[in-house]
Motif scaffolding. Sequence first.
Motif, PDB file in Angstrom:
ATOM      1  N   LEU A 161      31.364 -29.595 -21.459  1.00 25.77           N
ATOM      2  CA  LEU A 161      30.720 -30.720 -22.014  1.00 25.77           C
ATOM      3  C   LEU A 161      29.374 -30.392 -22.714  1.00 25.77           C
ATOM      4  O   LEU A 161      29.164 -30.954 -23.684  1.00 25.77           O
ATOM      5  N   GLY A 165      28.683 -30.632 -27.049  1.00 20.00           N
ATOM      6  CA  GLY A 165      27.675 -31.627 -27.217  1.00 20.00           C
ATOM      7  C   GLY A 165      27.794 -33.042 -26.599  1.00 20.00           C
ATOM      8  O   GLY A 165      27.316 -33.872 -27.086  1.00 20.00           O
ATOM      9  N   GLN A 166      28.464 -33.152 -25.479  1.00 19.52           N
ATOM     10  CA  GLN A 166      28.761 -34.599 -24.913  1.00 19.52           C
ATOM     11  C   GLN A 166      27.800 -34.721 -24.004  1.00 19.52           C
ATOM     12  O   GLN A 166      27.668 -36.013 -23.643  1.00 19.52           O
ATOM     13  N   ILE A 167      26.881 -33.888 -23.172  1.00 19.98           N
ATOM     14  CA  ILE A 167      25.993 -34.351 -22.328  1.00 19.98           C
ATOM     15  C   ILE A 167      24.487 -34.519 -23.130  1.00 19.98           C
ATOM     16  O   ILE A 167      24.240 -33.614 -24.004  1.00 19.98           O
TER      17      ILE A 167
END
Lengths: 186, 186
Positions: A161, A165-167
Amino acid sequence: MSTSPNAPYHHGNLRQALLEAALVILEQQGEAGLGLRDLARAVGVSPAAPYRHFDSRAALLEALAVTGFQRFSARMEEVAATHSDDAMAAMGKTYVVFALQNANLFRLMFSPQLKKEARPGLRMAADAAFETLRHVVGGDVREGRIKALAAWAKVHGLAVLLLDGQIAIRAGEDTEALVAEIIGSL
Amino acid sequence: MSTSPNAPYHHGNLRQALLEAALVILEQQGEAGLGLRDLARAVGVSPAAPYRHFDSRAALLEALAVTGFQRFSARMEEVAATHSDDAMAAMGKTYVVFALQNANLFRLMFSPQLKKEARPGLRMAADAAFETLRHVVGGDVREGRIKALAAWAKVHGLAVLLLDGQIAIRAGEDTEALVAEIIGSL
């Protein structure tokens, strides 16, 4: 991984020199930038020389993934040995930091393209890494496997994550501190 | 997602018909098989028709990812509402099963190529999914965020490791039962 990809190769262990140069190229340019001819040029040997050690580009990628698992396992074992009180948390943080510091190598190690069933050396290297975790978790065979898989899933998910770059990291937030907090939270 | 990609389009909502057909193509052929011209052919409209709704292939992919997050959130909210006692475990299992049943859509939803910072609609859809989890976790703002991130990391990691073939499933082992055990184990 301090070898420059442009340092000409002089003598000694060519296989190791190729692997070190390939690790640098992998991190700098990604997997797509890694061909046996480019590698020969980077190490300063003839275009045919890498083929003495790697049959194909796939064989090179496999050897890199194996090297990745070996370094990763060595780091995890060292952390487990020096953090007897909080080994799980320390190993978890080490897992995520390794992924963030060696993003392309980490992706390669867990690439679905490099099928582990067809590559016994890679399978063994990956299993050895899991066994380090499995050993620290303890418990009986069945329960220990489930707990180790749960711990693995958590740190792997966190690594992926963050890499993808999802958080959403907040302004001024320290990623490693956030990782330590998330790992310590259950 | 029961629309056949070869069912000709007759009337009604073209955008929705394109999205439904695209979801089928995405699961069957992967993202690489998904072009606006192929999609026009599958739906039985002129090659130019999809452009009335999607500027580009990237816009189509973004709309698919948004649709994925909306369906995913709806499923998570339903599970949270109907499992008041064990909402976290039920949502965790739902997360992983959604990923396994919609592998290519799941990969697209979390693709680092579709940068969420540059796509407010996608960012909102993804944030809404996280909020569903965040709400069930409870706690104050700070602690709740960390706990929700930890729960997310665990189920996301499990989904990715299973999708990428990294967890060795044993002969005769039921994947969903293993998922439930791993999620319930901490």
